[in-house]
Design an enzyme around this catalytic site. Structure first.
Site, PDB file in Angstrom:
ATOM      1  N   ALA A  60       0.113 -74.606 -32.510  1.00 29.54           N
ATOM      2  CA  ALA A  60       1.386 -75.098 -33.022  1.00 29.54           C
ATOM      3  C   ALA A  60       1.175 -76.555 -33.454  1.00 29.54           C
ATOM      4  O   ALA A  60       0.219 -77.206 -33.027  1.00 29.54           O
ATOM      5  CB  ALA A  60       2.445 -75.016 -31.933  1.00 29.54           C
ATOM      6  N   GLU A  62      -3.414 -75.422 -24.234  1.00 27.28           N
ATOM      7  CA  GLU A  62      -2.165 -76.176 -24.054  1.00 27.28           C
ATOM      8  C   GLU A  62      -2.157 -77.003 -22.774  1.00 27.28           C
ATOM      9  O   GLU A  62      -1.516 -78.048 -22.704  1.00 27.28           O
ATOM     10  CB  GLU A  62      -0.958 -75.219 -24.048  1.00 27.28           C
ATOM     11  CG  GLU A  62      -0.657 -74.574 -25.390  1.00 27.28           C
ATOM     12  CD  GLU A  62      -1.363 -73.246 -25.596  1.00 27.28           C
ATOM     13  OE1 GLU A  62      -2.381 -72.969 -24.921  1.00 27.28           O
ATOM     14  OE2 GLU A  62      -0.903 -72.475 -26.457  1.00 27.28           O
TER      15      GLU A  62
HETATM   16  N1  CO8 Z   1      -1.355 -79.702 -34.722  1.00 22.82           N
HETATM   17  C1  CO8 Z   1      -1.371 -80.624 -35.708  1.00 22.82           C
HETATM   18  N2  CO8 Z   1      -2.494 -81.112 -36.273  1.00 22.82           N
HETATM   19  C2  CO8 Z   1      -3.678 -80.622 -35.814  1.00 22.82           C
HETATM   20  C3  CO8 Z   1      -3.746 -79.655 -34.803  1.00 22.82           C
HETATM   21  C4  CO8 Z   1      -2.512 -79.180 -34.241  1.00 22.82           C
HETATM   22  N3  CO8 Z   1      -2.467 -78.223 -33.293  1.00 22.82           N
HETATM   23  N4  CO8 Z   1      -5.040 -79.376 -34.558  1.00 22.82           N
HETATM   24  C5  CO8 Z   1      -5.761 -80.139 -35.409  1.00 22.82           C
HETATM   25  N5  CO8 Z   1      -4.943 -80.899 -36.164  1.00 22.82           N
HETATM   26  C6  CO8 Z   1      -5.306 -81.889 -37.183  1.00 22.82           C
HETATM   27  C7  CO8 Z   1      -5.939 -83.106 -36.528  1.00 22.82           C
HETATM   28  O1  CO8 Z   1      -4.945 -83.977 -36.022  1.00 22.82           O
HETATM   29  C8  CO8 Z   1      -6.727 -83.678 -37.682  1.00 22.82           C
HETATM   30  O2  CO8 Z   1      -5.845 -84.376 -38.517  1.00 22.82           O
HETATM   31  P1  CO8 Z   1      -6.239 -85.878 -39.052  1.00 22.82           P
HETATM   32  O3  CO8 Z   1      -7.466 -85.643 -39.883  1.00 22.82           O
HETATM   33  O4  CO8 Z   1      -5.033 -86.300 -39.832  1.00 22.82           O
HETATM   34  O5  CO8 Z   1      -6.514 -86.689 -37.828  1.00 22.82           O
HETATM   35  C9  CO8 Z   1      -7.185 -82.439 -38.434  1.00 22.82           C
HETATM   36  O6  CO8 Z   1      -6.320 -81.373 -38.016  1.00 22.82           O
HETATM   37  C10 CO8 Z   1      -8.600 -82.067 -38.116  1.00 22.82           C
HETATM   38  O7  CO8 Z   1      -8.715 -81.955 -36.710  1.00 22.82           O
HETATM   39  P2  CO8 Z   1      -9.902 -82.674 -35.886  1.00 22.82           P
HETATM   40  O8  CO8 Z   1     -10.311 -83.942 -36.539  1.00 22.82           O
HETATM   41  O9  CO8 Z   1      -9.466 -82.743 -34.454  1.00 22.82           O
HETATM   42  O10 CO8 Z   1     -11.069 -81.587 -36.100  1.00 22.82           O
HETATM   43  P3  CO8 Z   1     -12.274 -81.269 -35.130  1.00 22.82           P
HETATM   44  O11 CO8 Z   1     -13.171 -80.346 -35.884  1.00 22.82           O
HETATM   45  O12 CO8 Z   1     -12.856 -82.513 -34.551  1.00 22.82           O
HETATM   46  O13 CO8 Z   1     -11.605 -80.453 -33.883  1.00 22.82           O
HETATM   47  C11 CO8 Z   1     -10.166 -78.796 -32.889  1.00 22.82           C
HETATM   48  C12 CO8 Z   1     -11.019 -79.201 -34.110  1.00 22.82           C
HETATM   49  C13 CO8 Z   1     -11.074 -78.561 -31.662  1.00 22.82           C
HETATM   50  C14 CO8 Z   1      -9.435 -77.513 -33.236  1.00 22.82           C
HETATM   51  C15 CO8 Z   1      -9.152 -79.949 -32.560  1.00 22.82           C
HETATM   52  O14 CO8 Z   1      -8.478 -80.293 -33.744  1.00 22.82           O
HETATM   53  C16 CO8 Z   1      -8.120 -79.606 -31.523  1.00 22.82           C
HETATM   54  O15 CO8 Z   1      -8.421 -79.591 -30.330  1.00 22.82           O
HETATM   55  N6  CO8 Z   1      -6.859 -79.312 -31.957  1.00 22.82           N
HETATM   56  C17 CO8 Z   1      -5.749 -79.085 -31.070  1.00 22.82           C
HETATM   57  C18 CO8 Z   1      -5.842 -77.714 -30.457  1.00 22.82           C
HETATM   58  C19 CO8 Z   1      -4.670 -77.487 -29.521  1.00 22.82           C
HETATM   59  O16 CO8 Z   1      -4.472 -78.204 -28.549  1.00 22.82           O
HETATM   60  N7  CO8 Z   1      -3.871 -76.451 -29.806  1.00 22.82           N
HETATM   61  C20 CO8 Z   1      -2.704 -76.106 -29.005  1.00 22.82           C
HETATM   62  C21 CO8 Z   1      -1.466 -76.745 -29.575  1.00 22.82           C
HETATM   63  S1  CO8 Z   1      -0.017 -76.458 -28.549  1.00 22.82           S
HETATM   64  C22 CO8 Z   1       0.438 -74.850 -28.922  1.00 22.82           C
HETATM   65  O17 CO8 Z   1      -0.154 -74.213 -29.746  1.00 22.82           O
HETATM   66  C23 CO8 Z   1       1.607 -74.303 -28.177  1.00 22.82           C
HETATM   67  C24 CO8 Z   1       2.106 -73.033 -28.852  1.00 22.82           C
HETATM   68  C25 CO8 Z   1       3.546 -72.836 -28.589  1.00 22.82           C
HETATM   69  C26 CO8 Z   1       4.357 -72.632 -29.869  1.00 22.82           C
HETATM   70  C27 CO8 Z   1       5.323 -73.779 -30.111  1.00 22.82           C
HETATM   71  C28 CO8 Z   1       6.441 -73.389 -31.104  1.00 22.82           C
HETATM   72  C29 CO8 Z   1       7.367 -74.531 -31.378  1.00 22.82           C
END
Ligand code: CO8
Length: 257
Positions: A65, A131
């Protein structure tokens, strides 16, 4: 219809929806989920569509998300807006949906893939519910669907540690139907979807409904449910055609497909 966060394509009786927020690794913001539902509404209504593929990019199916969108939400805002209502609609579709997953399927991304009927994974796929690292828990069904798919031990470990699971482990654990080389993922997904879309649509929808029922009921009730729908399919012309075609050693020409 023009979409901002997804791309849509149809080929024959198959529809492909590609999540498209490359700069955010397909993070699932509210407008994206709304567009996804709008596209799915159209395909559910369209008699010419028999199967839907949902995919992302090479790097990410979806990284969860949208964290910036969620960050400042309050409890009453969540309670009143109930954004999960829209997510639930994705998982209540009656036509078959295949998730074709390459790269990250994390958090809501993993939950979205699990809302589909099965997952085809590229060998690059990585699944997880991270999460817990954000101080929250999965909120779109992850604790429930992951546990049903892989069992308590692995689901608990993934949800409590946030560890990611590679494609091979996900296949062994029963989360994904099949792994294919990343370069072949979409071709395999199209072919699988075309196979499903060539069947009798009522039979496909009934099969999907019955398998899903297994997660909601006891064995005895589920078998009774299946039996009623099995008998019901004998009211369709497609059952007569399918069996006649087998006996006449020819391909069936289903009315509903
Ligand atoms: N939301 C928004 N932006 C994101 C997200 C995300 N979940 N994940 C990555 N991005 C963005 C980063 O902020 C980054 O943006 P910027 O270049 O502007 O800084 C861009 O995508 C690239 O990401 P990274 O630089 O971090 O790329 P990496 O290759 O280094 O890492 C990862 C990739 C491992 C996937 C890393 O981005 C990461 O850990 N992302 C977050 C993963 C996460 O925690 N997901 C769970 C989110 S909470 C959730 O899903 C709850 C669900 C419930 C539904 C809610 C409904 C309202």
């Amino acid at each position: 219809m023009e979409y901002e966060n997804i791309r849509v394509e149809t080929r024959g009786r198959v529809a492909l929806i590609t999540l498209h927020r490359p700069a955010q690794l397909n993070a699932l913001c509210g407008p994206l989920i709304a567009e996804l539902n709008a596209a799915l509404d159209g395909f559910e209504r369209d008699e010419g569509i028999g199967c839907i593929i949902l995919t992302g990019s090479e790097k990410a199916f979806a990284a969860g998300a949208d964290i910036p969108e969620m960050r400042d939400r309050t409890h009453p805002e969540f309670f009143v807006a109930d954004p999960f209502g829209e997510w639930d609609r994705v998982g209540r579709r009656r036509k078959p949906m295949i998730a074709a997953v390459a790269g990250y399927a994390l958090g809501g991304g993993c939950e979205l893939a699990m809302m589909c009927d099965f997952i085809l994974a590229a060998d690059t796929a990585k699944f997880g519910q991270p999460e817990i690292k954000l101080g929250v828990i999965p909120g779109a069904g992850g604790t429930q669907r992951l546990t049903r798919a892989v069992g308590k031990a692995k689901a608990m470990e993934l949800c409590l540690t946030g560890r990611l699971m590679a494609a091979a482990e996900a296949e062994r654990a029963g989360l994904v139907a099949r792994i294919v080389p990343a370069a072949d993922l979409l071709a395999e997904a199209w072919q699988t979807a075309e196979t499903i879309a060539s069947m009798s649509l009522p039979a496909v929808m009934v099969a999907k409904d019955c398998v899903d029922r297994a997660f909601e009921t006891t064995l005895a009730e589920g078998v009774r449910y299946e039996r009623g729908l099995f008998y019901g399919l004998f009211a369709t012309a497609d059952q007569k055609e399918g069996m006649a075609a087998f006996l006449e050693k020819r391909k069936p020409n289903f009315e509903h497909r």
